[in-house]
Scaffold this active site. Sequence first.
Site, PDB file in Angstrom:
ATOM      1  N   CYS A 190     -10.210  -5.487  -3.716  1.00 21.94           N
ATOM      2  CA  CYS A 190      -8.754  -5.508  -3.778  1.00 21.94           C
ATOM      3  C   CYS A 190      -8.253  -4.136  -4.191  1.00 21.94           C
ATOM      4  O   CYS A 190      -9.037  -3.250  -4.537  1.00 21.94           O
ATOM      5  CB  CYS A 190      -8.260  -6.557  -4.771  1.00 21.94           C
ATOM      6  SG  CYS A 190      -8.779  -6.209  -6.443  1.00 21.94           S
TER       7      CYS A 190
ATOM      8  N   CYS B 173      -9.188  -2.716  -7.569  1.00 24.08           N
ATOM      9  CA  CYS B 173     -10.497  -2.045  -7.645  1.00 24.08           C
ATOM     10  C   CYS B 173     -10.317  -0.562  -7.347  1.00 24.08           C
ATOM     11  O   CYS B 173     -10.883   0.298  -8.040  1.00 24.08           O
ATOM     12  CB  CYS B 173     -11.476  -2.654  -6.640  1.00 24.08           C
ATOM     13  SG  CYS B 173     -11.791  -4.403  -6.859  1.00 24.08           S
TER      14      CYS B 173
ATOM     15  N   ASP C 256      11.451   5.672  18.985  1.00 20.02           N
ATOM     16  CA  ASP C 256      11.219   6.858  19.796  1.00 20.02           C
ATOM     17  C   ASP C 256      11.979   6.665  21.107  1.00 20.02           C
ATOM     18  O   ASP C 256      12.171   5.536  21.575  1.00 20.02           O
ATOM     19  CB  ASP C 256       9.720   7.006  20.051  1.00 20.02           C
ATOM     20  CG  ASP C 256       9.419   8.028  21.132  1.00 20.02           C
ATOM     21  OD1 ASP C 256       8.793   7.643  22.144  1.00 20.02           O
ATOM     22  OD2 ASP C 256       9.831   9.180  20.978  1.00 20.02           O
TER      23      ASP C 256
END
Lengths: 60, 761
Positions: B21, B24, B442
């Site tokens: 996770c 960590c 864009d």
Amino acid sequence: MSAVTRLALFGAALALVFVASFTAAGALVPQAVVTRWEHQGQTPHSPASTTSHQHGGSER
Amino acid sequence: MSTTTPGTGQSIELQIGGMTCASCANRIERKLNKLDGVQASVNYATEKATVTTPAGYDPAALVAEIEKTGYTAALPAPAATPGAPREDAPDPELTGLRHRLIGAAALSVPVIAMSMVPALQFTYWQWASLTLAAPVILWAAWPFHRAAWANLRHGSATMDTLISMGTLAAFLWSLYALFLGTAGTPGMTHPFELTIAPSDGAANIYLEVGTGVTLFILAGRYFEKRSKRQAGAALRALLEMGAKEVSLLRDGVETKIPVEQLTAGQEFVVRPGEKIATDGVVVAGTSAVDASMLTGESVPVEVAAGDAVAGATVNAGGRLVVRATRVGADTQLAQMARLVEQAQTGKAAVQRLADRISGVFVPVVIALAVATLGAWLGAGLPASAAFTAAVAVLVIACPCALGLATPTALLVGTGRGAQLGILIKGPEVLESTRTIDTVVLDKTGTVTTGRMTLTEVVTEPGQDRRESLRLAGALEAASEHPIAQAVARAAADETGPLPTPEDFTNLEGRGVHGVIDGHAVVVGRPSLLADWSQHLSPALLQAKARAESEGKTVVAVGWDGQARALLVVADTVKPTSDLAVRELQAMGLTPVLLTGDNEAAARHIAAQVGIEQVIAEVLPRDKAQVVSRLQAEGKTVAMVGDGVNDAPALAVADLGLAMGTGTDVAIEASDITLVRGDLRSAVDAIRLSRATLRTIKTNLFWAFAYNVAALPLAALGLLNPMLAGAAMAFSSAFVVGNSLRLRTFTGTTTQPTDTPEDPHA
């Protein structure tokens, strides 16, 4: 707060929870309930029987 | 891999293993930053740590520190040749997970079957269960136990803690019941009873809970890890865009060499249709260079001696001789690759919802177990009964469906999305779809078709439009210029097969002239016609000015000594773009048009589709900065793009959506790919992502709900293995069923529109 401090605080909180629940249960749970539970525990429960559960329904 | 920054230090990249996770990653980052002279950044999504250290710092010290924290670290294997992308190596963590899953499945199924079906409970079945369950709970679930230990050392709790606690409690209690209780008695059975009644804990084993939880959680982990995006893919796609070979020019002799051998200062030849090998300056020749995939400019750029050109762009016109000015990692393409990689490694991974919930749930469950123990003992009940109830709380608190909540919703949601032409890359992007309030679009290839198209023919009074188009198209068909090709296509579509010129001359950067059906025809810039004394009339000049004010390109046509027509060429809006913009606005999102093209062209397109905010003439590097600036203003930004020039912005955006009709680079840099190239898919993608996220949250709620409801039963000593198994089964079934509802999601792209499809799209 370091990990050690955090764990120590949690441990202290758990100790508090234990003491609180111990005290509360001792004060609030009627002896009759305890006696009934122990009586249910003393109902014959042969290890050789086909069921390993006490059928609480049959006792109640 | 390390690079040395002269005089200041070195940058080291480490591959990190064992993270489950984002917390960590934060933990490792904090530990590394405590080392003298070390600055570290750890990314959970890419499993990489980027560490800046003093020159000469031994990477082994960093690896040792990370291993002390409870994780693994290694230097990535060096590339075979400098600048070459690394081959995809098999992921050892994924392979290990697969082996554990297969082993757990093979061993868990009989355990669960025997525990839940009384007819299968032969004599000594419980000992067979123990034999099968032990490898599952101790070996297959080892990653959870290891992670839980690492968490405990850091005073935190995650889903791994919950799983480890629950499975070990179930296993250890079962061992106690088998060896010291009455559960090991030959002939013992678990009847199929879902009644709530006091039970003798010493006669109950919970091996099916331990194995079932391990199996389901492993399955969920495996599917999640398999879908995790590989950041290296975008980098690889970018680097593969460049030319592979180059025609080196030395003393008038051309030699083909690999592009890696080219050095700055050397000259090379680029023929029409070839990619320019590297950044450089034109030494000889004139041409038009198609730089659309790099800069987004829809109109080819005319270049001549002295003009700069970029590597990986395409020479669309004449022969060029270019002197290399930047090679390898210094080129614009390589810089763009670095931008993309930096953006991807800097993207914060959202901590899994389940971990956030577990962080609170685990301490509460432990407290509840301790409270249960205290209450039973305080009431005067036997210690064995007290421990039975307390352990039962730990066992039932571990939600089996927790590991399935996210992956099942993701599997079904992504599967439905794939049917609708929407490819969602991973769960970490779903959270941001909830808070999106701005959509940056864009222009070229996203809102527009990206192809030059003939939009208008303006003729002198009395001049035949078809004839003008036929003659112009016949000459332009011989040119490779994108504008010429647009004219030729339109002419062929409208007038049929085009005649072949009897004579043809290409004047690079200006136009073409030749003889067709006995007419001397000139097509090109008005200045070219003026050189042939063919001047535009006031009416044509007015039309030219109007077209150019709208950002369009004008081509003049003349024959037999007179300018007779103007051909207007432009990039056109996709048929569904205006509808898509309206739908985005209806969802409460603010569309912004972002383009490298000129302001006039951008505003003209924006007006056609109903976009009010326009940011034009933006360089590729600046596109990502525009997105970052909007984010700094507090906006949550989605970006829709298709070109290489969009890749950094797609990576930086909170949600990147790439048109499937675009480049591989954009697709790899994005979070969601819109396969059909229809802008309405962007609307569907956001709606589907939000629906998937809602499903995940509902799943998590119900995954916990059944087990939380059973907690009071466990605390009161009323739990039995059947109830525990039933809770496990119902919660898993609900999660899967709830996820399957996503199959009914309907998109707007499946609904018909009134606008006909553009045949040239």
